[in-house]
Design an enzyme around this catalytic site. Structure first.
Site, mmCIF file in Angstrom:
data_model
loop_
_atom_site.group_PDB
_atom_site.id
_atom_site.type_symbol
_atom_site.label_atom_id
_atom_site.label_comp_id
_atom_site.label_asym_id
_atom_site.label_seq_id
_atom_site.Cartn_x
_atom_site.Cartn_y
_atom_site.Cartn_z
ATOM 1 N N ASP A 11 0.875 -1.191 0.000
ATOM 2 C CA ASP A 11 0.000 0.000 0.000
ATOM 3 C C ASP A 11 0.905 1.232 0.000
ATOM 4 O O ASP A 11 2.121 1.134 0.197
ATOM 5 C CB ASP A 11 -0.909 -0.007 1.246
ATOM 6 C CG ASP A 11 -1.881 1.175 1.276
ATOM 7 O OD1 ASP A 11 -2.384 1.569 0.204
ATOM 8 O OD2 ASP A 11 -2.135 1.714 2.372
ATOM 9 N N SER A 12 0.300 2.392 -0.155
ATOM 10 C CA SER A 12 1.061 3.638 -0.064
ATOM 11 C C SER A 12 1.470 3.917 1.384
ATOM 12 O O SER A 12 2.437 4.623 1.651
ATOM 13 C CB SER A 12 0.206 4.801 -0.551
ATOM 14 O OG SER A 12 -0.955 4.891 0.265
ATOM 15 N N TYR A 43 -1.049 8.456 -2.342
ATOM 16 C CA TYR A 43 -1.355 8.165 -3.750
ATOM 17 C C TYR A 43 -2.604 8.925 -4.216
ATOM 18 O O TYR A 43 -2.742 9.262 -5.380
ATOM 19 C CB TYR A 43 -1.617 6.669 -3.945
ATOM 20 C CG TYR A 43 -0.390 5.804 -4.012
ATOM 21 C CD1 TYR A 43 0.894 6.331 -3.868
ATOM 22 C CD2 TYR A 43 -0.507 4.432 -4.247
ATOM 23 C CE1 TYR A 43 2.014 5.515 -3.943
ATOM 24 C CE2 TYR A 43 0.598 3.607 -4.339
ATOM 25 C CZ TYR A 43 1.857 4.150 -4.172
ATOM 26 O OH TYR A 43 2.961 3.329 -4.255
ATOM 27 N N GLY A 44 -3.521 9.149 -3.288
ATOM 28 C CA GLY A 44 -4.843 9.639 -3.660
ATOM 29 C C GLY A 44 -4.884 11.023 -4.268
ATOM 30 O O GLY A 44 -5.847 11.385 -4.930
ATOM 31 N N CYS A 75 -4.490 -1.623 -1.961
ATOM 32 C CA CYS A 75 -4.684 -0.192 -2.191
ATOM 33 C C CYS A 75 -5.648 -0.022 -3.363
ATOM 34 O O CYS A 75 -5.364 -0.502 -4.474
ATOM 35 C CB CYS A 75 -3.331 0.445 -2.515
ATOM 36 S SG CYS A 75 -3.443 2.189 -2.980
ATOM 37 N N ASN A 76 -6.752 0.621 -3.112
ATOM 38 C CA ASN A 76 -7.744 0.834 -4.180
ATOM 39 C C ASN A 76 -7.203 1.763 -5.261
ATOM 40 O O ASN A 76 -7.470 1.573 -6.443
ATOM 41 C CB ASN A 76 -9.015 1.456 -3.614
ATOM 42 C CG ASN A 76 -9.822 0.501 -2.767
ATOM 43 O OD1 ASN A 76 -10.786 -0.091 -3.229
ATOM 44 N ND2 ASN A 76 -9.431 0.321 -1.522
ATOM 45 N N THR A 77 -6.480 2.796 -4.848
ATOM 46 C CA THR A 77 -5.981 3.783 -5.810
ATOM 47 C C THR A 77 -5.041 3.099 -6.802
ATOM 48 O O THR A 77 -5.218 3.219 -8.029
ATOM 49 C CB THR A 77 -5.242 4.926 -5.082
ATOM 50 O OG1 THR A 77 -6.065 5.400 -4.008
ATOM 51 C CG2 THR A 77 -4.941 6.066 -6.022
ATOM 52 N N GLU A 153 -3.735 7.243 9.264
ATOM 53 C CA GLU A 153 -2.299 7.169 9.577
ATOM 54 C C GLU A 153 -2.040 7.698 10.991
ATOM 55 O O GLU A 153 -1.282 7.101 11.760
ATOM 56 C CB GLU A 153 -1.485 8.001 8.559
ATOM 57 C CG GLU A 153 -1.509 7.485 7.136
ATOM 58 C CD GLU A 153 -0.420 6.454 6.816
ATOM 59 O OE1 GLU A 153 0.660 6.517 7.421
ATOM 60 O OE2 GLU A 153 -0.674 5.593 5.944
ATOM 61 N N CYS A 189 -11.137 2.759 0.146
ATOM 62 C CA CYS A 189 -9.710 3.017 0.379
ATOM 63 C C CYS A 189 -9.362 2.134 1.567
ATOM 64 O O CYS A 189 -10.109 2.098 2.552
ATOM 65 C CB CYS A 189 -9.476 4.485 0.718
ATOM 66 S SG CYS A 189 -7.832 4.817 1.397
ATOM 67 N N HIS A 191 -7.315 2.371 3.837
ATOM 68 C CA HIS A 191 -7.111 3.065 5.118
ATOM 69 C C HIS A 191 -8.416 3.171 5.922
ATOM 70 O O HIS A 191 -8.387 3.236 7.158
ATOM 71 C CB HIS A 191 -6.601 4.493 4.882
ATOM 72 C CG HIS A 191 -5.137 4.593 4.615
ATOM 73 N ND1 HIS A 191 -4.556 4.223 3.425
ATOM 74 C CD2 HIS A 191 -4.108 5.034 5.408
ATOM 75 C CE1 HIS A 191 -3.246 4.439 3.491
ATOM 76 N NE2 HIS A 191 -2.953 4.933 4.687
#
Ligand code: DGL
Length: 265
Positions: A11-12, A43-44, A75-77, A153, A189, A191
């Site tokens: 993931d990012s 990333y978003g 990660c969806n993005t 985060e 997402c 997160h």
């Protein structure tokens, strides 16, 4: 005998931990290398060309370095933009993460679904296709939030988060056209499931949250069903790509997910 090849979860940032939890429940002794692309975070707010250039190249380098059995792009993005490119570039199984619009459409009573993702994800044609294929009779209302990614985060670093911030983000979704009827929100997402309790507590009305993490774990277990995992789980590794990220505040949160060895590339 050589070490067993790990599962690489990517993931990012720390969002992929939401996928790691059900994955560990199904494959408790699989060696895990969790990679947070902290050098590329977030990333978003990037455009598709940037993600398409960054993610396949980075995953290629990570595949060489860690020799994984399989990569989960948690990660969806990255998945909605670069999944096909990554699959074409790498010769190993890749499991992606795409917005759980199909399961949301299966349960929505009001036929109005919210899609809460990053700004990059919610504008992807991939989301248009999922909505057309699986939720054609629903109003699909999208909202992108970079702040919610930062809040997740912050929570993992053990910082206090402001309940009003979660309320503001949901209110923006409810205030969008068609938003007043939403009864189900896709957490699009990785997160966001990490702050699902905070979102539920802040919501102005009862709402159902849906995401795809259990399905990703099942798919990964299925694709590795012939693999013999070690008898005991080796130490979980978390790898940050950016040396400038202060990793210390993340240690306790990562350890709660079994990632006790923390390093930077
Ligand atoms: N966790 C990521 C996702 O699922 C992206 C968060 C970010 O870097 O903006 O989309």
């Amino acid at each position: 005998m050589r070490d067993p090849r790990p599962l690489l979860v990517f993931d990012s940032g720390i969002g992929g931990l939401s996928v790691l939890r059900p994955l560990r429940a199904l494959l408790p002794t699989a060696p895990i290398v969790y990679v947070a692309d902290s050098a590329g975070y977030p990333y978003g707010t990037k455009n598709a060309a940037e993600i398409e250039a960054r993610v396949p190249a980075l995953l290629g380098r990570l595949a060489e370095r860690f020799d994984p059995e399989l990569i989960v792009i948690a990660c969806n993005t990255a998945s909605t933009i670069a999944l096909d490119v990554v699959r074409a570039a790498l010769d190993l199984p890749i499991v992606g993460t795409v917005p759980a619009i199909k399961p949301a459409a299966a349960v929505s009573q009001t036929r109005a679904i919210g899609v809460l993702g990053t700004e990059a994800t919610v504008r992807q044609p991939y989301v248009d296709r999922l909505a057309a294929e699986f939720a054609a009779d629903c109003t699909v209302v999208r909202h992108g939030s970079a702040e919610l990614v930062d809040l997740a985060e912050a929570k993992l670093r053990g910082e206090r988060t402001d309940p009003a911030a979660f309320a503001r983000i949901l209110d923006a979704l409810y205030a969008s056209e068609g938003g007043a009827r939403i009864d189900t929100i896709v957490l699009a997402c990785t997160h966001f499931p990490l702050v699902e309790d905070e979102l539920a507590a802040a919501s102005a009305r009862p709402i159902r949250f849906v995401d795809g993490k259990e399905g990703i774990a099942r798919r990964t277990a299925w694709l590795t069903r012939d693999h013999v995992w070690p008898a005991e789980a080796p130490e979980g590794r978390a790898v940050f790509t950016g040396r400038t990220t202060a990793i210390e505040p993340y240690r306790t949160g990562l350890a709660a997910f079994g990632l006790t060895r923390v390093e930077t590339l």
